[in-house]
Scaffold this motif. Sequence first.
Motif, PDB file in Angstrom:
ATOM      1  N   ALA A 106    -101.017  12.884 127.731  1.00 22.03           N
ATOM      2  CA  ALA A 106     -99.777  12.117 127.600  1.00 22.03           C
ATOM      3  C   ALA A 106     -99.383  11.888 126.150  1.00 22.03           C
ATOM      4  O   ALA A 106     -98.204  11.935 125.805  1.00 22.03           O
ATOM      5  CB  ALA A 106     -99.914  10.770 128.317  1.00 22.03           C
ATOM      6  N   TYR A 107    -100.358  11.655 125.301  1.00 21.74           N
ATOM      7  CA  TYR A 107    -100.064  11.326 123.907  1.00 21.74           C
ATOM      8  C   TYR A 107    -100.312  12.476 122.941  1.00 21.74           C
ATOM      9  O   TYR A 107    -100.110  12.325 121.741  1.00 21.74           O
ATOM     10  CB  TYR A 107    -100.885  10.106 123.463  1.00 21.74           C
ATOM     11  CG  TYR A 107    -100.440   8.843 124.141  1.00 21.74           C
ATOM     12  CD1 TYR A 107     -99.205   8.290 123.865  1.00 21.74           C
ATOM     13  CD2 TYR A 107    -101.248   8.219 125.076  1.00 21.74           C
ATOM     14  CE1 TYR A 107     -98.782   7.125 124.484  1.00 21.74           C
ATOM     15  CE2 TYR A 107    -100.836   7.059 125.706  1.00 21.74           C
ATOM     16  CZ  TYR A 107     -99.605   6.524 125.407  1.00 21.74           C
ATOM     17  OH  TYR A 107     -99.196   5.375 126.036  1.00 21.74           O
ATOM     18  N   ARG A 108    -100.798  13.589 123.457  1.00 20.43           N
ATOM     19  CA  ARG A 108    -101.092  14.766 122.625  1.00 20.43           C
ATOM     20  C   ARG A 108    -101.989  14.385 121.448  1.00 20.43           C
ATOM     21  O   ARG A 108    -101.701  14.712 120.293  1.00 20.43           O
ATOM     22  CB  ARG A 108     -99.811  15.426 122.154  1.00 20.43           C
ATOM     23  CG  ARG A 108     -99.040  16.064 123.286  1.00 20.43           C
ATOM     24  CD  ARG A 108     -97.796  16.737 122.802  1.00 20.43           C
ATOM     25  NE  ARG A 108     -96.716  15.751 122.871  1.00 20.43           N
ATOM     26  CZ  ARG A 108     -95.584  15.841 122.233  1.00 20.43           C
ATOM     27  NH1 ARG A 108     -95.345  16.860 121.458  1.00 20.43           N
ATOM     28  NH2 ARG A 108     -94.678  14.916 122.358  1.00 20.43           N
ATOM     29  N   VAL A 109    -103.067  13.664 121.769  1.00 17.67           N
ATOM     30  CA  VAL A 109    -104.017  13.263 120.739  1.00 17.67           C
ATOM     31  C   VAL A 109    -105.292  14.087 120.885  1.00 17.67           C
ATOM     32  O   VAL A 109    -105.530  14.721 121.906  1.00 17.67           O
ATOM     33  CB  VAL A 109    -104.357  11.760 120.826  1.00 17.67           C
ATOM     34  CG1 VAL A 109    -103.128  10.924 120.541  1.00 17.67           C
ATOM     35  CG2 VAL A 109    -104.953  11.396 122.168  1.00 17.67           C
ATOM     36  N   SER A 110    -106.116  14.046 119.858  1.00 14.12           N
ATOM     37  CA  SER A 110    -107.376  14.783 119.895  1.00 14.12           C
ATOM     38  C   SER A 110    -108.360  14.101 120.847  1.00 14.12           C
ATOM     39  O   SER A 110    -108.240  12.916 121.155  1.00 14.12           O
ATOM     40  CB  SER A 110    -107.988  14.853 118.493  1.00 14.12           C
ATOM     41  OG  SER A 110    -108.411  13.569 118.096  1.00 14.12           O
ATOM     42  N   ALA A 111    -109.348  14.858 121.276  1.00 13.65           N
ATOM     43  CA  ALA A 111    -110.372  14.332 122.177  1.00 13.65           C
ATOM     44  C   ALA A 111    -111.142  13.196 121.512  1.00 13.65           C
ATOM     45  O   ALA A 111    -111.560  12.244 122.177  1.00 13.65           O
ATOM     46  CB  ALA A 111    -111.320  15.443 122.598  1.00 13.65           C
TER      47      ALA A 111
END
Length: 160
Positions: A106-111
């Motif tokens: 949803a936020y296109r953030v890193s793992a």
Amino acid sequence: MTVVEEERVANERSASHRLGSVQGHVVIQRDRVQGHNRLYRDYFAEEPVYGPRLFRRRFQMHRPLFLRIASVVEDFDPYFVQRRNAAGNLGLPSLQKITAAMRMLAYRVSADFVDDYVLIGESTTIESVKSFVKVVVAIFVDDYLRSPNNDDIKKIARDW
């Protein structure tokens, strides 16, 4: 309380043995139980700390939809069912794995980013995202992952 006690006993048992499957690999002891309890209390309890508006904003969907997807995913793929690992330690609950996967998507953030709140490691988050995406495609492709038809376009336009 049983989960907390089992986690404590497992941590004591593993403290005397070499940790990790790769020699020299750094193992971070996360309090997974605390992570699950906080996540549940904040968003999924009968009276959560954060209400429906904040849930919608933070998860990019309404809570009933999230819970429906989580239930279907857990029923479809045993990866998302909490179980014991090879060392006998209790694994992560599905709520943590699915939340990490959904937040990452949803936020296109890193793992690595979701570890701060959800308290699961980078490699587990990546594995969760891969499994989650495969399951969602397998389950929902016919109903939701198709090109929109004229009725869908009218409904979308009406909702905007």
